[in-house]
Design a protein around this motif. Sequence first.
Motif, PDB file in Angstrom:
ATOM      1  N   ASN A 210     -24.918  97.163 -53.432  1.00  0.00           N
ATOM      2  CA  ASN A 210     -24.616  96.253 -54.531  1.00  0.00           C
ATOM      3  C   ASN A 210     -25.474  94.999 -54.364  1.00  0.00           C
ATOM      4  O   ASN A 210     -25.029  93.999 -53.809  1.00  0.00           O
ATOM      5  CB  ASN A 210     -23.122  95.898 -54.525  1.00  0.00           C
ATOM      6  N   PRO A 211     -26.729  95.043 -54.815  1.00  0.00           N
ATOM      7  CA  PRO A 211     -27.647  93.924 -54.572  1.00  0.00           C
ATOM      8  C   PRO A 211     -27.220  92.652 -55.308  1.00  0.00           C
ATOM      9  O   PRO A 211     -26.719  92.698 -56.428  1.00  0.00           O
ATOM     10  CB  PRO A 211     -28.984  94.437 -55.119  1.00  0.00           C
ATOM     11  N   ARG A 212     -27.440  91.530 -54.646  1.00  0.00           N
ATOM     12  CA  ARG A 212     -27.230  90.214 -55.248  1.00  0.00           C
ATOM     13  C   ARG A 212     -28.159  89.228 -54.546  1.00  0.00           C
ATOM     14  O   ARG A 212     -28.683  89.517 -53.470  1.00  0.00           O
ATOM     15  CB  ARG A 212     -25.778  89.781 -55.121  1.00  0.00           C
ATOM     16  N   PRO A 213     -28.392  88.063 -55.134  1.00  0.00           N
ATOM     17  CA  PRO A 213     -29.297  87.100 -54.502  1.00  0.00           C
ATOM     18  C   PRO A 213     -28.818  86.724 -53.107  1.00  0.00           C
ATOM     19  O   PRO A 213     -27.639  86.478 -52.877  1.00  0.00           O
ATOM     20  CB  PRO A 213     -29.233  85.891 -55.452  1.00  0.00           C
ATOM     21  N   ALA A 214     -29.739  86.721 -52.168  1.00  0.00           N
ATOM     22  CA  ALA A 214     -29.379  86.433 -50.775  1.00  0.00           C
ATOM     23  C   ALA A 214     -30.606  85.939 -50.021  1.00  0.00           C
ATOM     24  O   ALA A 214     -31.750  86.170 -50.434  1.00  0.00           O
ATOM     25  CB  ALA A 214     -28.811  87.670 -50.101  1.00  0.00           C
ATOM     26  N   ASP A 215     -30.347  85.255 -48.920  1.00  0.00           N
ATOM     27  CA  ASP A 215     -31.392  84.747 -48.046  1.00  0.00           C
ATOM     28  C   ASP A 215     -31.186  85.388 -46.672  1.00  0.00           C
ATOM     29  O   ASP A 215     -30.133  85.214 -46.050  1.00  0.00           O
ATOM     30  CB  ASP A 215     -31.323  83.226 -47.946  1.00  0.00           C
ATOM     31  N   LEU A 216     -32.176  86.126 -46.208  1.00  0.00           N
ATOM     32  CA  LEU A 216     -32.028  86.847 -44.948  1.00  0.00           C
ATOM     33  C   LEU A 216     -31.992  85.920 -43.737  1.00  0.00           C
ATOM     34  O   LEU A 216     -31.535  86.322 -42.674  1.00  0.00           O
ATOM     35  CB  LEU A 216     -33.168  87.857 -44.778  1.00  0.00           C
ATOM     36  N   ALA A 217     -32.457  84.697 -43.909  1.00  0.00           N
ATOM     37  CA  ALA A 217     -32.429  83.766 -42.781  1.00  0.00           C
ATOM     38  C   ALA A 217     -30.998  83.543 -42.301  1.00  0.00           C
ATOM     39  O   ALA A 217     -30.697  83.572 -41.108  1.00  0.00           O
ATOM     40  CB  ALA A 217     -33.080  82.440 -43.175  1.00  0.00           C
TER      41      ALA A 217
END
Length: 364
Positions: A210-217
């Motif tokens: 379920n993709p959504r905006p995210a920051d891998l940091a």
Amino acid sequence: MRLSAFILDNLEPILQEWEDFARSIQPPHRSMDVAELRDHAKEMLEEIAAELDAGQAQPATGERASEIHAVTRLQSGFNIDQLVSEYRALRASVLRLWAQREKTASWFEVEDMSRFNDVLDRALAESVACYSATVRRSEDIFLGVVGHDLRTPLQYLSMGAEFLMRSEKSDPQLIQLGSRMFDSAARMGQILDNLLDFTRSRTGGGIQINPRPADLAGISEQVADEFRFSHPDRTIATEVIGDVAGRWDVPRIGQVYQNLIGNALQHGAKDSGVTVRTSGGADGVEIAVHNHGKAIPESAFAGLFDPLHRYANASTEEADRTHLGLGLYIVREIVHAHGGSVAVRSTAGDGTTFLVRLPNKPAA
């Protein structure tokens, strides 16, 4: 007389020999009647005769008799070796009776026997494939149910451990015990998550994202902090390069970090640390988890992400000493669900690095 006509004219003696053989190998706890012993043998012989008449394989219009027979034999307690032996006995019966008939020395006799062997081999392959698929599906359902049912008692264990950790009446020893119990319950929860994901992917459900905006940091640092807490004697360094923002399934990507870091800690040298580098570019991001230690043999690369392949090539002693090994399999499935790829580099001098490449926006 063609072999196809001979089979249909001699169904009863062939079926009687099939029945006698099936009775001799039936499971010791069963006492099967004639209908059970002859299960779908008549239909299989009729299908074989029809294919011999047609001179080519008949198109499948539904379940073949050989496939139905495989499932019913499994339900009756026959193992796959017994299933195969039935076909071996059937081949011997038909060819022996065919050889005992009045000889005509017709040109088609050798051709008919060759065609019969081909058709019977195809029926055997269908039967074995159906038997194996049914066993695998049953095992996956069983594992899924077990994993689901264990969640509730595990949750109570975790709650009890947390109570020991936080209770004002607990002495230091109880607090320490509660902390260890809590960490063990968390690891068991992770194993169950991997087990359920494994069975779900093998039963055709796949790894859902379920993709959504995210920051891998933030994700990488949070997972690394959890391991720093549970492994205070190991160094876990994180590095972020460039823009690592995009659209991903946050919990699933957390599993990728969690499984790769856990794998590096487990298999890396105990006196060295683990490095987690996350770098972003125009095409996506790359996650690299590195550890020093014994190199992975190149011969093991093919089955590294497949636990069943690994167990199939391991000795009994090795299998007893290893973990389930589902972590890397789950990593691969999550990465593939995001439209990415995963690879490994491992040498004695440079150590081992797992490389995950993810697009910024996974395909729908």
